[in-house]
Scaffold this active site. Structure first.
Site, PDB file in Angstrom:
ATOM      1  N   HIS A 297      -1.529  21.151  24.930  1.00 59.16           N
ATOM      2  CA  HIS A 297      -0.592  22.790  24.221  1.00 59.16           C
ATOM      3  C   HIS A 297       0.885  22.654  23.777  1.00 59.16           C
ATOM      4  O   HIS A 297       1.862  22.571  23.406  1.00 59.16           O
ATOM      5  CB  HIS A 297      -1.361  23.582  25.252  1.00 59.16           C
TER       6      HIS A 297
ATOM      7  N   ASP B 258     -12.582  20.902  31.770  1.00 58.05           N
ATOM      8  CA  ASP B 258     -12.226  22.257  32.066  1.00 58.05           C
ATOM      9  C   ASP B 258     -13.805  22.707  31.558  1.00 58.05           C
ATOM     10  O   ASP B 258     -14.080  24.391  31.645  1.00 58.05           O
ATOM     11  CB  ASP B 258     -11.519  23.470  31.943  1.00 58.05           C
TER      12      ASP B 258
ATOM     13  N   ASP C 223     -11.139  18.825  26.015  1.00 58.77           N
ATOM     14  CA  ASP C 223     -10.840  19.753  26.734  1.00 58.77           C
ATOM     15  C   ASP C 223     -11.459  21.117  26.110  1.00 58.77           C
ATOM     16  O   ASP C 223     -12.047  20.864  25.421  1.00 58.77           O
ATOM     17  CB  ASP C 223      -8.969  20.174  27.033  1.00 58.77           C
TER      18      ASP C 223
ATOM     19  N   HIS D 152      -9.821  23.691  26.165  1.00 59.77           N
ATOM     20  CA  HIS D 152      -9.131  24.820  25.545  1.00 59.77           C
ATOM     21  C   HIS D 152      -8.612  23.552  23.950  1.00 59.77           C
ATOM     22  O   HIS D 152      -8.606  22.594  24.165  1.00 59.77           O
ATOM     23  CB  HIS D 152      -7.778  24.902  26.105  1.00 59.77           C
TER      24      HIS D 152
HETATM   25  N1  Q9C Z   1      -6.882  33.727  30.665  1.00 57.71           N
HETATM   26  C1  Q9C Z   1      -4.885  23.323  29.817  1.00 57.71           C
HETATM   27  O1  Q9C Z   1      -6.627  23.287  30.274  1.00 57.71           O
HETATM   28  N2  Q9C Z   1      -4.329  30.267  30.692  1.00 57.71           N
HETATM   29  N3  Q9C Z   1      -4.337  24.073  29.385  1.00 57.71           N
HETATM   30  C2  Q9C Z   1      -5.309  31.324  30.085  1.00 57.71           C
HETATM   31  C3  Q9C Z   1      -6.553  33.520  29.796  1.00 57.71           C
HETATM   32  C4  Q9C Z   1      -3.766  29.138  29.999  1.00 57.71           C
HETATM   33  C5  Q9C Z   1      -5.243  25.192  30.284  1.00 57.71           C
HETATM   34  C6  Q9C Z   1      -5.280  32.632  30.841  1.00 57.71           C
HETATM   35  C7  Q9C Z   1      -4.763  27.753  30.081  1.00 57.71           C
HETATM   36  C8  Q9C Z   1      -4.369  26.669  29.469  1.00 57.71           C
HETATM   37  C9  Q9C Z   1      -4.267  21.683  29.347  1.00 57.71           C
HETATM   38 ZN    ZN Z   2      -8.146  22.790  29.105  1.00 54.82          ZN
END
Ligand code: Q9C
Ligand code: ZN
Length: 316
Positions: A137, A260, A171, A173
């Site tokens: 990210h 994840d 991942d 996301h």
């Molecule tokens: N419900 C990685 O997996 N949280 N980052 C969002 C919204 C942030 C994930 C909350 C998620 C970031 C590297």
């Molecule tokens: Zn992630």
């Protein structure tokens, strides 16, 4: 398989993120990597290596000077117990900086680059970069989503001096930072399978219409699936992603390896089992490419060790 690991990651130990403005415990904790390390240490076919030191010039080429200096200075300014989550250099409220953040994020880059170098030297055909904080990210001038520097991006950029590089991001996301860094490049392909940004983080990017720009047009591929989609749907998306990688004819493969998508992940989940991650891994092996696995997300602490083992055993 070779594993690169550096205990410096322990210095980044955030306690809270701001979720909808409310201080909430951060799931991106040091025990994520420690539990994977313990589990992989039980496998006898692995070699372990500590990272070499790369200079700032070598390691930070993808990030802007003002951003780098901001992170260095804010991290050193904070005292133990203090955390900061607002600045001009963040795209959300999910990347808390503390005193150890600079050292840990910088060491994650060393870890990724050492992995890339080992792959180039032919030390092994597959190398596991066991790093945190994660990276996908993080963009040229911003942190976010637990990420500060783009570890997989740095490794891909390093390898790109020696051949064509495909980044396969699994991942849960979308890797908005990685997409941004390579969006106008044709020498590095970015392919990602991720949850629908219309309702899942990072919300702003990851739509299938985002296909690259200028020279990079056609070298960015987003494949969108829904939360809890399950293996039937996911496996089709995964096949499509592998086809894009194969068509590109890369010399090196960098995998942004997030866990994840696992069914019991506390903040995400595609409904995938541990065995499904094994299937993913054996399909990656079939590509026959020198492969760098770079750790990204994955927050189900109890399952992370078995997930990593499953990946390693099917790829070795
Ligand atoms: N419900 C990685 O997996 N949280 N980052 C969002 C919204 C942030 C994930 C909350 C998620 C970031 C590297
Ligand atoms: Zn992630």
């Amino acid at each position: 398989m070779l594993v690169i690991y550096d205990p410096t990651h322990l210095l980044h130990n955030p306690t809270t993120e701001l979720y909808d403005g409310v201080a909430t415990p951060s799931p991106e904790t040091p025990d994520r990597i420690e539990t994977i390390k313990k589990s992989l240490e039980e496998l006898l076919q692995l070699c372990w290596k500590n990272p070499d030191n790369f200079s700032d010039e070598e390691a930070l080429t993808l990030h802007s000077k003002p951003y780098i200096e901001y992170l260095r200075e804010s991290s050193s300014r904070l005292v133990k117990g203090q955390e900061c989550v607002t600045s001009n250099f963040i795209h959300d409220t999910y990347a808390p900086i503390s005193n150890g953040t600079w050292a840990a994020a910088r060491s994650a880059l060393n870890t990724a680059l050492t992995g890339a170098q080992s792959l180039l030297q032919g030390d092994d055909n597959a190398v596991y970069v066991l790093c945190r904080p994660p990276g996908h990210h993080a963009g040229d001038a911003y942190m976010g989503g637990y990420c500060f520097f783009n570890n997989a991006g740095a490794a891909a950029n390093y390898l790109s001096a020696h051949g064509r590089v495909a980044i396969l991001d699994i991942d849960y996301h979308h890797g908005n930072g990685t997409q941004q860094l390579f969006y106008e490049r044709s020498d590095v392909l970015y392919v990602s399978i991720h949850a629908n940004p219309a309702n899942q983080y990072p919300y702003t990017n990851g739509f299938e219409a985002e296909t690259g720009l200028g020279k990079g047009l056609g070298f960015n591929k987003n494949i969108v699936v829904e939360k809890y989609c399950g293996w039937d749907i996911y496996s089709h998306a995964f096949t499509e992603a592998l086809e894009a990688v194969t068509q590109f004819k890369p010399d090196y493969l960098v995998v942004s390896l997030g866990f994840d998508g696992y069914k019991d992940d506390p903040i995400a989940g595609f409904g995938l089992s541990i065995e499904n991650f094994g299937q993913i891994s054996s399909e990656i092996k079939k590509l026959g490419l020198p492969t760098l696995l770079v750790q990204e997300g994955g927050y189900c602490i109890e399952a992370l060790g078995d997930l990593a083992k499953e990946i390693v055993e099917n790829l070795s």
